[in-house]
Design a protein around this motif. Structure first.
Motif: not given
Length: 85
Positions: A70-75
């Protein structure tokens, strides 16, 4: 649950990673041309990728790796094409 067979680390060179991505993107474009819906391709690709990763590294390692998606997608890490907003 299966245990990890080897550490969850990339052993491929950057050139191999780029070549692998090119193969996948070429196959993706061919499937789109043949009328396969993008959502079907995405689901099949995720299933195949996760199944292979689990086979290589084990369920626990892959579960741990996917918790940060999730964090990697949002970045924007997985964004290949930027669309105009």
């Amino acid at each position: 649950m299966r245990t990890a067979k080897r550490p969850l680390q990339s052993q491929a060179s950057e050139a191999q990673k780029q070549a692998a991505l090119r193969y996948i993107l070429d196959a993706w474009e061919e499937a789109l041309h043949d009328g396969i819906e993008p959502e079907m391709l995405a689901n099949a690709a995720l299933f195949a990728a996760l199944a292979d990763l689990i086979d290589l590294y084990g369920e626990d390692a892959v579960a741990k790796m996917t918790t940060g998606l999730s964090r990697r997608i949002h970045h924007g890490e997985f964004t290949l094409r930027r669309t105009a907003q």
